[in-house]
Every structure is written in C-alpha cells, then in structure tokens.
Scaffold this motif. Structure first.
Motif, PDB file in Angstrom:
ATOM      1  N   VAL A 206     -25.863  -2.058  88.072  1.00 45.30           N
ATOM      2  CA  VAL A 206     -26.870  -2.898  88.840  1.00 45.30           C
ATOM      3  C   VAL A 206     -27.784  -2.417  88.575  1.00 45.30           C
ATOM      4  O   VAL A 206     -27.958  -1.800  89.252  1.00 45.30           O
ATOM      5  CB  VAL A 206     -26.335  -3.532  90.606  1.00 45.30           C
ATOM      6  N   THR A 207     -28.563  -3.548  87.311  1.00 43.32           N
ATOM      7  CA  THR A 207     -29.525  -2.237  87.354  1.00 43.32           C
ATOM      8  C   THR A 207     -31.019  -3.730  86.801  1.00 43.32           C
ATOM      9  O   THR A 207     -29.865  -4.716  86.058  1.00 43.32           O
ATOM     10  CB  THR A 207     -29.301  -1.531  85.650  1.00 43.32           C
ATOM     11  N   HIS A 208     -32.168  -3.082  86.503  1.00 44.63           N
ATOM     12  CA  HIS A 208     -32.679  -3.608  86.244  1.00 44.63           C
ATOM     13  C   HIS A 208     -33.784  -3.028  84.916  1.00 44.63           C
ATOM     14  O   HIS A 208     -34.536  -3.648  84.013  1.00 44.63           O
ATOM     15  CB  HIS A 208     -34.296  -3.906  87.358  1.00 44.63           C
ATOM     16  N   GLU A 209     -33.368  -1.845  84.832  1.00 43.69           N
ATOM     17  CA  GLU A 209     -32.684  -1.510  83.053  1.00 43.69           C
ATOM     18  C   GLU A 209     -32.937  -2.375  81.808  1.00 43.69           C
ATOM     19  O   GLU A 209     -31.637  -1.682  82.018  1.00 43.69           O
ATOM     20  CB  GLU A 209     -32.811   0.094  83.269  1.00 43.69           C
ATOM     21  N   MET A 210     -33.014  -2.867  81.057  1.00 44.19           N
ATOM     22  CA  MET A 210     -32.389  -3.852  80.529  1.00 44.19           C
ATOM     23  C   MET A 210     -32.132  -3.205  79.312  1.00 44.19           C
ATOM     24  O   MET A 210     -31.423  -2.368  78.332  1.00 44.19           O
ATOM     25  CB  MET A 210     -34.060  -4.824  80.226  1.00 44.19           C
ATOM     26  N   ARG A 211     -33.019  -2.563  78.643  1.00 40.91           N
ATOM     27  CA  ARG A 211     -32.653  -1.356  77.416  1.00 40.91           C
ATOM     28  C   ARG A 211     -31.990  -0.494  77.498  1.00 40.91           C
ATOM     29  O   ARG A 211     -30.818  -0.605  76.514  1.00 40.91           O
ATOM     30  CB  ARG A 211     -34.232   0.263  77.352  1.00 40.91           C
ATOM     31  N   PHE A 212     -32.152  -0.096  78.646  1.00 42.87           N
ATOM     32  CA  PHE A 212     -30.481   0.984  79.056  1.00 42.87           C
ATOM     33  C   PHE A 212     -29.826   0.178  78.975  1.00 42.87           C
ATOM     34  O   PHE A 212     -28.283   0.528  78.940  1.00 42.87           O
ATOM     35  CB  PHE A 212     -30.890   1.980  80.614  1.00 42.87           C
ATOM     36  N   ALA A 213     -29.348  -1.085  79.464  1.00 41.36           N
ATOM     37  CA  ALA A 213     -28.283  -1.790  79.684  1.00 41.36           C
ATOM     38  C   ALA A 213     -27.865  -2.112  78.216  1.00 41.36           C
ATOM     39  O   ALA A 213     -26.428  -1.960  78.521  1.00 41.36           O
ATOM     40  CB  ALA A 213     -28.751  -3.035  80.534  1.00 41.36           C
ATOM     41  N   GLU A 214     -28.924  -2.481  77.718  1.00 43.89           N
ATOM     42  CA  GLU A 214     -28.456  -3.038  76.515  1.00 43.89           C
ATOM     43  C   GLU A 214     -27.799  -1.803  75.789  1.00 43.89           C
ATOM     44  O   GLU A 214     -27.019  -1.934  74.836  1.00 43.89           O
ATOM     45  CB  GLU A 214     -29.420  -3.253  75.463  1.00 43.89           C
ATOM     46  N   GLU A 215     -28.299  -0.936  76.085  1.00 44.91           N
ATOM     47  CA  GLU A 215     -27.570   0.569  75.284  1.00 44.91           C
ATOM     48  C   GLU A 215     -26.189   0.821  75.062  1.00 44.91           C
ATOM     49  O   GLU A 215     -25.677   1.532  74.580  1.00 44.91           O
ATOM     50  CB  GLU A 215     -29.098   1.457  74.717  1.00 44.91           C
ATOM     51  N   ILE A 216     -26.526   0.417  76.958  1.00 46.78           N
ATOM     52  CA  ILE A 216     -24.778   1.876  76.400  1.00 46.78           C
ATOM     53  C   ILE A 216     -23.711   1.085  77.406  1.00 46.78           C
ATOM     54  O   ILE A 216     -22.891   1.269  77.368  1.00 46.78           O
ATOM     55  CB  ILE A 216     -25.144   2.591  77.986  1.00 46.78           C
ATOM     56  N   SER A 217     -23.955  -0.537  77.593  1.00 49.78           N
ATOM     57  CA  SER A 217     -23.015  -1.729  78.016  1.00 49.78           C
ATOM     58  C   SER A 217     -22.115  -1.943  76.878  1.00 49.78           C
ATOM     59  O   SER A 217     -22.442  -1.541  76.151  1.00 49.78           O
ATOM     60  CB  SER A 217     -23.487  -3.026  78.719  1.00 49.78           C
ATOM     61  N   ASP A 218     -20.505  -2.403  76.913  1.00 44.75           N
ATOM     62  CA  ASP A 218     -19.602  -2.887  76.510  1.00 44.75           C
ATOM     63  C   ASP A 218     -19.691  -4.161  76.744  1.00 44.75           C
ATOM     64  O   ASP A 218     -19.454  -4.685  75.717  1.00 44.75           O
ATOM     65  CB  ASP A 218     -18.786  -2.452  76.612  1.00 44.75           C
ATOM     66  N   THR A 219     -20.252  -4.072  77.735  1.00 43.00           N
ATOM     67  CA  THR A 219     -20.082  -5.957  78.447  1.00 43.00           C
ATOM     68  C   THR A 219     -21.919  -5.993  79.113  1.00 43.00           C
ATOM     69  O   THR A 219     -21.898  -5.611  80.284  1.00 43.00           O
ATOM     70  CB  THR A 219     -18.966  -6.246  79.338  1.00 43.00           C
ATOM     71  N   VAL A 220     -21.745  -7.596  79.700  1.00 42.83           N
ATOM     72  CA  VAL A 220     -23.658  -7.569  80.435  1.00 42.83           C
ATOM     73  C   VAL A 220     -22.920  -8.954  81.148  1.00 42.83           C
ATOM     74  O   VAL A 220     -23.008 -10.023  79.464  1.00 42.83           O
ATOM     75  CB  VAL A 220     -24.786  -7.765  79.695  1.00 42.83           C
ATOM     76  N   VAL A 221     -23.489  -9.131  81.687  1.00 44.12           N
ATOM     77  CA  VAL A 221     -23.093 -10.632  83.025  1.00 44.12           C
ATOM     78  C   VAL A 221     -24.299 -10.437  83.370  1.00 44.12           C
ATOM     79  O   VAL A 221     -25.030  -9.964  83.528  1.00 44.12           O
ATOM     80  CB  VAL A 221     -22.180 -10.350  83.882  1.00 44.12           C
ATOM     81  N   PHE A 222     -24.540 -12.096  83.322  1.00 40.94           N
ATOM     82  CA  PHE A 222     -26.170 -12.232  84.080  1.00 40.94           C
ATOM     83  C   PHE A 222     -25.980 -13.135  84.945  1.00 40.94           C
ATOM     84  O   PHE A 222     -24.727 -14.578  84.860  1.00 40.94           O
ATOM     85  CB  PHE A 222     -26.278 -13.015  82.957  1.00 40.94           C
ATOM     86  N   THR A 223     -25.915 -12.622  86.449  1.00 44.38           N
ATOM     87  CA  THR A 223     -26.445 -13.418  87.139  1.00 44.38           C
ATOM     88  C   THR A 223     -27.813 -14.437  88.163  1.00 44.38           C
ATOM     89  O   THR A 223     -28.422 -13.828  87.930  1.00 44.38           O
ATOM     90  CB  THR A 223     -25.411 -13.223  88.758  1.00 44.38           C
ATOM     91  N   GLU A 224     -27.229 -15.314  88.823  1.00 42.12           N
ATOM     92  CA  GLU A 224     -28.173 -16.485  89.431  1.00 42.12           C
ATOM     93  C   GLU A 224     -27.767 -16.963  90.461  1.00 42.12           C
ATOM     94  O   GLU A 224     -27.087 -17.532  90.006  1.00 42.12           O
ATOM     95  CB  GLU A 224     -28.592 -17.580  87.587  1.00 42.12           C
ATOM     96  N   ASN A 225     -28.559 -16.968  91.104  1.00 43.23           N
ATOM     97  CA  ASN A 225     -27.969 -18.046  92.259  1.00 43.23           C
ATOM     98  C   ASN A 225     -26.237 -17.535  92.813  1.00 43.23           C
ATOM     99  O   ASN A 225     -25.649 -18.255  93.271  1.00 43.23           O
ATOM    100  CB  ASN A 225     -28.358 -19.437  92.323  1.00 43.23           C
TER     101      ASN A 225
END
Lengths: 267, 263
Positions: A206-225
C-alpha cells in the motif's frame, strides 16, 4: 519490471472475493475482488480512507470481514474462528507498518531474533546468523547492537523489514512503509524493498510512492471508497487509464517533490 | 507517598547530597555530640542500642516480606484487571478498589484481629505471630497500589506495540511476556519506589498492635529511662534508622532507572 508470463500461470497466493467489511456504521470495504500470484509485486494505490490498509489487515487476519471469501496460501482466512488459527496464519504472512513499531527495549539484533526464537521455536544460533545476514541485506550490519531510539526513521524501517523477513514469511505486506519518513530516507527503504522483490518475494504494497509503484509492480490496483476502481499493469494504470479519477490522482501525485528527491539519488 | 514520581526522577545530585548529609551526618552527629556532652545520657543510649537494633531488624524483615508479597500479588492483580474475561477482571477490580482506599493502620488492625493467634496444620499448633499479620496487612495495601501501577504501565504502552507483536504471530500472553511487560518495568520503577518506601515507613504502625519493632522499642526504652533528653535522642535515632532504610530504596531505583534508560 513487467509481469512475466510464467508468474501469471503460477498459483494464486492471495485471493479476495467480494469482501465486505464495516466498522460499526462505516462501510470500509464494499466488495473487494483481488488475485495475487506467487512472486508478484502487487501495489494498492488510492486516496486516504479508501480502504487500502484495511485490505492488508484482512489478509493477515488482523480484522475479519463481515462477508466474502479470503484465501491466503491455501488457508480460508474468513473461516478462521479461533485466535490460535489466526496466529498460525500471521506467522506465515509478514507485515511492515508505517510507524515501524520496533521494540524499544531490545537491540536491533534482538528485535529480529525475538519472534523466530520465541514464537517459532527456532534455534538461537541459526537465527542470530540469519538476523546478521538480513541486517547485511538491509545495509545495517554495523547497527546490530544499537537500540531503535538511536536510529533514524529510515534505518528503523529497514530493521522492521528485516524483522518481518526473519520469520521466513511466504508473502510480505507493506503498509505505507515510507509515509512516516522524511524524503531523504525514503530512498533507502525503497531500495531494500526493490531488492526483495527482485529476489522473488511476494509483496503487497500500500503506497503513495507512485513512481516506485510504477517501477516495481507487476500489478497495480486503484481503490476508492472501498471499491476497486481499476486494476492492471503499471503502464495501464499510470499512463493509459480511461478513468478520469485515476488520471487526476496519478497526475496530481507523480509531479510531487518526493519523486524528484528519489530520482536525484539515482535509485 | 513521600514524593511523586516526577519529583523523584528530577531530583538532582545536589539535593540528594543535601539529603544524604542530613540523614547520614547531621542526625548521627547530633546523637553522638549530645551523648558526649552529657555522658550519663550516652551511657543510657549505648545500653539501649542493642534493644533498638533488634526492633529495627523487625522493620527490615516486615518491609522486605510485605514489598515482595505485595509486588508479586500486585503485578498479578494488575494483569487480571486487564484480562479479556469479566470473571477474571471483576474480582481483581473489586479487590483493588476496596484495599487501595483503606488506611494502612486499619488494614493492620483488621489482619491482627481477624487472623487467629495460632493455626492448626496437620494436628500441629503453629503460632501465627503478629508481625506476620502486619506483613499481610501491608502486603494487601501495597498489592492494591502496585496493581494500579501495573495496569497503568501496561495501558501506557502504545497500541502499535501490540499490533507489531500480532503481526509477528505472538499470542496475547507471549506479547505481554516478551514485549509489553519488559517495557513496563522501567515505567513502573519510580511509582514502585514510592510504594516500597511508604511500606517501609508503614512498618512503624505495627507497633500499635504490639509488634516488637523500632517504634515499639523506642517507646519501651523511653518509658524505662524516664528522661526527656533520652526520649528525644531515642526518637532521633528512630528517624535516622528509617532514613537509612528508605534512602537506599530510592538510590537503588534511581540506578535501575538509569540502567534501563540506556535502552
């Protein structure tokens, strides 16, 4: 690092199906579906209060949802009724917290050694050896005999990561691990996590480091509410998302100063 | 309570030097000087010192027993107050609330008259001496205080520490044993010291139920000698003796605190 085909064919290590959870009157999760494969780096992003941390706490049974199925490494977490069963699960799932939560009365080495020896009953000498190897991995060998109070935030967080790894977990949950750190020490913690992911550790961030998430992730999910708005590869989420809300969120954050500092360090 | 926890920890080395010089120099000097000026007084005092000393050994014995017993029971009661089950929590809460608010003298009188003067054990008549009853009275009081100290210390540990232990697969008891209680020891030391020295001073109350301790011995001595100057000097000796009993407790606690503070 992009998702390789063989990890996709691998077995799912974490699976959430239609998970609903509320604290009193407040609905926090409103039907979460997730599948995380072994060896994946999986990032959960989204605004504060969208239920990101709660998803992690469901996975290692720190909270129990009202409905839905949660399967972690072959265990139906939602069906665990006894605390002892939840404890068995938590021994296999590492978690690192935003506030590090090291034990202030113990040295760095003892912080790492405590749980494997007392909880798993591991051999003391072997565990000390493992702890020293892990400290080397997080680049803190010289701090083995220091107390947490003598370390910077970034150093404490790296010890917390080593402490979680000493339990030899099957997957590690990272709950906003850099949010409490000053920008200069964020890099050293991300460096350790990146290493870990390269070694093939299944990681959910769970992160707010967007560039890091973009660099290392295989999958990203975006959650809201309490819902998953979108999921996909980093490329899909950060660059080609159709959803204007995601574009606004990602665009608003990635231009921030934090990313600039990290890039400056050349990590 | 002699002093509050914060005052105790803030006491500088300067003020402790003043204290030491009053307790260990001024009071003995007064006693010795006066005895030398009036040799007949000195002779009486030398004659009675062994009797006073035998009384004082009783104070030390009662203090050690009451504090040991009270601390053990108090820590257990404090943890019981935090238990997740009401049938464990409730009795401890009732016990603590009743006895924490009871004056020491009342408890000593109560234990003296409630317990028999002897007990029958396997057909043998064993005496139940008054000093043991005084120990029980003071132990009940100190256990109630220490239960509250323990409860407060456990609650003062941030919940994030509990969360960290949970995340690592600790059970509640394992978390208490390895992570929470060790951190509580340091936090509870200053208030524990207050209780320990209160109990040390409270042992003088045992004289009122006929226990042969220092106050009792001094009263005996002054009644026998029937001299005003001797009476004064005898009670100065009593004060100096209580100082030598309580002061080391404070010093020891301060030293332990410093040792734990390196952590």
């Amino acid at each position: 690092m992009t998702a390789s085909p063989e990890t996709e064919t691998n077995t799912a290590i974490v699976k959430l199906e239609d998970v609903h959870l509320s604290f009193g009157q407040t609905q926090v999760l409103k039907g979460i579906d997730l599948t995380i494969y072994k060896g994946d780096a999986f990032s959960i992003i989204g605004p504060s209060g969208s239920g990101k941390s709660t998803i992690l706490r469901c996975i290692n049974a720190l909270v129990t949802p009202q409905s839905g199925k949660i399967t972690v490494a072959g265990t139906r977490v939602d069906q665990l009724t006894k605390e002892s069963e939840r404890i068995q699960l938590r021994k296999r799932v590492g978690i690192v917290f935003q506030q590090y939560n090291l034990f202030p009365h113990l040295t760095v080495l003892d912080n790492i050694v405590l749980a494997p020896t007392k909880i798993l009953g591991a051999d003391k000498t072997a565990t000390v050896k493992l702890a020293r190897e892990l400290l080397e991995k997080v680049r803190l060998s010289e701090k083995a005999d220091a107390y947490p109070g003598q370390l910077s935030g970034g150093q404490q967080q790296r010890v917390a990561i080593a402490r979680a790894l000493a339990m030899k977990p099957e997957l590690v949950l990272f709950d906003e691990v850099t949010s409490a750190l000053d920008p200069e020490t964020v890099g050293e913690v991300l460096w350790v996590i990146r290493d870990l992911i390269r070694d093939g550790m299944t990681s959910i961030l769970v992160t707010h480091e967007m560039r890091f998430a973009e660099e290392i992730s295989d999958t990203v999910v975006f959650t809201e509410n309490g819902r998953i708005v979108d999921h996909g590869s980093p490329q899909q989420i950060f660059h080609t998302a159709d959803n204007p809300r995601i574009r606004q969120f990602v665009g608003g954050l990635s231009g921030g100063g934090r990313g600039a500092v990290r890039d400056g360090e050349g990590i | 309570m002699s002093m509050t926890a914060t005052q105790a920890s803030k006491t500088t080395s300067k003020s402790s030097r003043v204290l030491r010089s009053i307790g260990f120099v001024a009071m003995p000097l007064l006693v010795i000087g006066w005895s030398l000026i009036d040799l007949s007084l000195g002779r009486e005092l030398v004659e009675w010192i062994p009797y006073l000393a035998s009384g004082f050994s009783m104070n030390i014995l009662i203090t050690i027993c009451a504090v040991t017993l009270g601390t053990t029971a108090g820590v257990l009661l404090g943890l019981m107050q935090l238990a997740p089950y009401w049938f464990v929590r409730l009795p401890a809460q009732v016990y603590v609330q009743i006895f924490r608010n009871a004056p020491a003298l009342v408890l000593i009188f109560a234990t003296t008259y409630i317990f028999p003067f002897e007990v029958v054990l396997f057909g043998n008549y064993l005496p139940f001496p008054d000093w043991v009853k005084a120990v029980i009275g003071l132990a009940i009081l100190s256990s109630a205080y220490i239960a509250e100290i323990t409860r407060g210390a456990v609650l003062s540990i941030p919940t994030t520490q509990w969360e960290a232990t949970k995340g690592l697969g600790f059970s509640r008891l394992q978390a208490l044993r390895y992570v929470i209680l060790p951190q509580c020891v340091r936090r509870s030391l200053p208030p524990w010291m207050n209780v320990a020295s209160s109990m040390a001073m409270g042992t003088s109350l045992a004289s009122l139920v006929g226990v042969h301790e220092l106050m009792h011995a001094a009263t005996d001595a002054s009644t026998a000698v029937r001299r005003l100057d001797f009476t004064i000097i005898a009670y100065v000796v009593v004060m100096a003796a209580f100082f030598t009993l309580c002061y080391p407790i404070a010093r020891l606690t301060r030293r332990l605190e410093r040792r734990f503070n390196t952590g």
